[in-house]
Design a protein around this motif. Structure first.
Motif, PDB file in Angstrom:
ATOM      1  N   HIS A 203      10.397  12.970   8.466  1.00  0.00           N
ATOM      2  CA  HIS A 203      11.370  12.246   9.301  1.00  0.00           C
ATOM      3  C   HIS A 203      12.631  11.999   8.475  1.00  0.00           C
ATOM      4  O   HIS A 203      12.947  10.864   8.122  1.00  0.00           O
ATOM      5  N   PRO A 204      13.367  13.068   8.166  1.00  0.00           N
ATOM      6  CA  PRO A 204      14.508  12.941   7.246  1.00  0.00           C
ATOM      7  C   PRO A 204      15.657  12.090   7.764  1.00  0.00           C
ATOM      8  O   PRO A 204      16.490  11.644   6.968  1.00  0.00           O
ATOM      9  N   LEU A 205      15.715  11.846   9.081  1.00  0.00           N
ATOM     10  CA  LEU A 205      16.813  11.058   9.635  1.00  0.00           C
ATOM     11  C   LEU A 205      16.492   9.570   9.699  1.00  0.00           C
ATOM     12  O   LEU A 205      17.333   8.775  10.124  1.00  0.00           O
ATOM     13  N   ASN A 206      15.277   9.211   9.291  1.00  0.00           N
ATOM     14  CA  ASN A 206      14.881   7.807   9.337  1.00  0.00           C
ATOM     15  C   ASN A 206      14.839   7.191   7.938  1.00  0.00           C
ATOM     16  O   ASN A 206      14.486   7.850   6.969  1.00  0.00           O
ATOM     17  N   GLU A 207      15.212   5.921   7.867  1.00  0.00           N
ATOM     18  CA  GLU A 207      15.094   5.189   6.618  1.00  0.00           C
ATOM     19  C   GLU A 207      13.619   4.849   6.356  1.00  0.00           C
ATOM     20  O   GLU A 207      12.800   4.840   7.281  1.00  0.00           O
ATOM     21  N   LEU A 208      13.312   4.555   5.109  1.00  0.00           N
ATOM     22  CA  LEU A 208      11.979   4.088   4.742  1.00  0.00           C
ATOM     23  C   LEU A 208      12.048   2.606   4.396  1.00  0.00           C
ATOM     24  O   LEU A 208      12.979   2.164   3.726  1.00  0.00           O
ATOM     25  N   LYS A 209      11.085   1.844   4.875  1.00  0.00           N
ATOM     26  CA  LYS A 209      11.076   0.414   4.564  1.00  0.00           C
ATOM     27  C   LYS A 209       9.806   0.053   3.799  1.00  0.00           C
ATOM     28  O   LYS A 209       8.718   0.546   4.106  1.00  0.00           O
ATOM     29  N   PRO A 210       9.931  -0.780   2.770  1.00  0.00           N
ATOM     30  CA  PRO A 210       8.760  -1.161   1.973  1.00  0.00           C
ATOM     31  C   PRO A 210       7.898  -2.188   2.692  1.00  0.00           C
ATOM     32  O   PRO A 210       8.410  -3.079   3.373  1.00  0.00           O
ATOM     33  N   VAL A 211       6.596  -2.046   2.536  1.00  0.00           N
ATOM     34  CA  VAL A 211       5.634  -3.013   3.067  1.00  0.00           C
ATOM     35  C   VAL A 211       4.795  -3.498   1.885  1.00  0.00           C
ATOM     36  O   VAL A 211       4.076  -2.701   1.267  1.00  0.00           O
ATOM     37  N   PRO A 212       4.885  -4.792   1.514  1.00  0.00           N
ATOM     38  CA  PRO A 212       4.149  -5.284   0.343  1.00  0.00           C
ATOM     39  C   PRO A 212       2.650  -5.036   0.450  1.00  0.00           C
ATOM     40  O   PRO A 212       2.057  -5.192   1.522  1.00  0.00           O
ATOM     41  N   ARG A 213       2.043  -4.620  -0.657  1.00  0.00           N
ATOM     42  CA  ARG A 213       0.599  -4.470  -0.739  1.00  0.00           C
ATOM     43  C   ARG A 213       0.022  -5.740  -1.351  1.00  0.00           C
ATOM     44  O   ARG A 213       0.578  -6.295  -2.302  1.00  0.00           O
ATOM     45  N   VAL A 214      -1.082  -6.229  -0.815  1.00  0.00           N
ATOM     46  CA  VAL A 214      -1.716  -7.448  -1.312  1.00  0.00           C
ATOM     47  C   VAL A 214      -3.139  -7.110  -1.735  1.00  0.00           C
ATOM     48  O   VAL A 214      -3.896  -6.490  -0.976  1.00  0.00           O
ATOM     49  N   ASP A 215      -3.507  -7.491  -2.960  1.00  0.00           N
ATOM     50  CA  ASP A 215      -4.851  -7.184  -3.445  1.00  0.00           C
ATOM     51  C   ASP A 215      -5.854  -8.233  -2.974  1.00  0.00           C
ATOM     52  O   ASP A 215      -5.519  -9.160  -2.225  1.00  0.00           O
ATOM     53  N   SER A 216      -7.101  -8.094  -3.401  1.00  0.00           N
ATOM     54  CA  SER A 216      -8.175  -8.968  -2.931  1.00  0.00           C
ATOM     55  C   SER A 216      -7.975 -10.424  -3.324  1.00  0.00           C
ATOM     56  O   SER A 216      -8.540 -11.327  -2.705  1.00  0.00           O
ATOM     57  N   SER A 217      -7.161 -10.651  -4.366  1.00  0.00           N
ATOM     58  CA  SER A 217      -6.910 -12.034  -4.783  1.00  0.00           C
ATOM     59  C   SER A 217      -5.672 -12.634  -4.107  1.00  0.00           C
ATOM     60  O   SER A 217      -5.296 -13.767  -4.402  1.00  0.00           O
ATOM     61  N   GLY A 218      -5.054 -11.841  -3.231  1.00  0.00           N
ATOM     62  CA  GLY A 218      -3.894 -12.333  -2.499  1.00  0.00           C
ATOM     63  C   GLY A 218      -2.577 -12.149  -3.218  1.00  0.00           C
ATOM     64  O   GLY A 218      -1.542 -12.650  -2.772  1.00  0.00           O
ATOM     65  N   GLN A 219      -2.585 -11.414  -4.341  1.00  0.00           N
ATOM     66  CA  GLN A 219      -1.355 -11.183  -5.083  1.00  0.00           C
ATOM     67  C   GLN A 219      -0.675  -9.899  -4.632  1.00  0.00           C
ATOM     68  O   GLN A 219      -1.343  -8.922  -4.277  1.00  0.00           O
ATOM     69  N   VAL A 220       0.655  -9.912  -4.645  1.00  0.00           N
ATOM     70  CA  VAL A 220       1.420  -8.725  -4.270  1.00  0.00           C
ATOM     71  C   VAL A 220       1.202  -7.647  -5.315  1.00  0.00           C
ATOM     72  O   VAL A 220       1.305  -7.899  -6.524  1.00  0.00           O
TER      73      VAL A 220
END
Length: 251
Positions: A203-220
């Protein structure tokens, strides 16, 4: 496979940096991560790229269906893992002989893109059909180029160390060693260049947006990147020019 690039060569997205991550050592300082890689993979080969970083390669314990390949052509270094289904078509397209393998095809595709720019970089990657991930470094222009197929068939991770250097590997534990929690799987169907950053070749015409990953301890723990269907950007074309022109700052 392992690659570490100085932050002046490949600036990773800020979203990969976790506020809870504080690796004790730079991945590049005193060969820290390369030495760790070598301790896990005796017989591995490390190429020092000077101030730009390093590349390490091992064929130990590789998946026979997703083999690792390494090649250097005219100061272009490339690590490739996987296989290309349409390799015969691409060899003909790029004027390569029958003995050329996948890693040589990727190098020639990059060189054609850099020197002649017949069409956008996203199309170059999209033309590669198969299961793959690759890391390429052009020492002449100090440019990087890496990508993963649309299905994420090959394990491929990236992250940032305490100095903002970019770490890439097919081994998640290697990336964690150098980056702490500041890492994530490399986005499927995407490619990264020094000049253009992270982009989707599907999808070269679309921007990419970051989505935070959260581990099992709730940390980013780094971030994944998703195509933003609502945000469009202009397609950057590349007019044909003399082969001596270098498009490395535009792809």
């Amino acid at each position: 496979m392992l690659a570490v690039f100085d932050n002046t060569v490949a600036k990773c997205p800020d979203a990969l940096q976790s506020p809870h991550s504080a690796p004790a050592s730079s991945a590049l300082k005193d060969g820290f991560l390369a030495n760790h890689f070598a301790s896990l993979h005796p017989g591995s080969v490390t190429v020092n790229l000077g101030t730009s970083g390093l590349i390490s390669h091992s064929v130990e314990k590789q998946n026979p269906f997703l083999p690792r390949l390494f090649a250097v052509v005219d100061d272009i270094f490339c690590l490739f893992q996987g296989h290309i289904d349409n390799v015969a078509v691409l060899k003909q397209q790029y004027g390569l002989n029958k003995t050329a393998n996948e890693v040589i095809v990727v190098i020639e595709a990059y060189r054609t893109l850099r020197d002649r720019g017949p069409y956008p970089a996203d199309q170059v990657v999209k033309d590669i059909q198969g299961k793959f991930a690759f890391i390429l470094y052009d020492s002449t222009s100090k440019a990087t180029f890496f990508a993963a197929d649309a299905d994420g068939s090959v394990p491929f991770f990236w992250g940032t160390d305490c100095e903002g250097n970019l770490v890439l590997s097919d081994d998640v534990q290697i990336v964690q060693k150098g980056c702490g929690k500041s890492f994530a799987p490399f986005p499927k169907g995407c490619f990264f260049t020094t000049s253009g950053g992270l982009r989707s070749f599907e999808h070269p015409l679309n921007e990419l947006k970051p989505v935070p990953r959260v581990d099992s301890s709730g940390q980013v723990c780094g971030a994944t990147f998703k195509v933003d269907a609502e945000t469009k950007k202009e397609s950057v074309g590349m007019p044909r020019v003399d082969s001596s022109y270098n498009w490395s700052s535009n792809y």
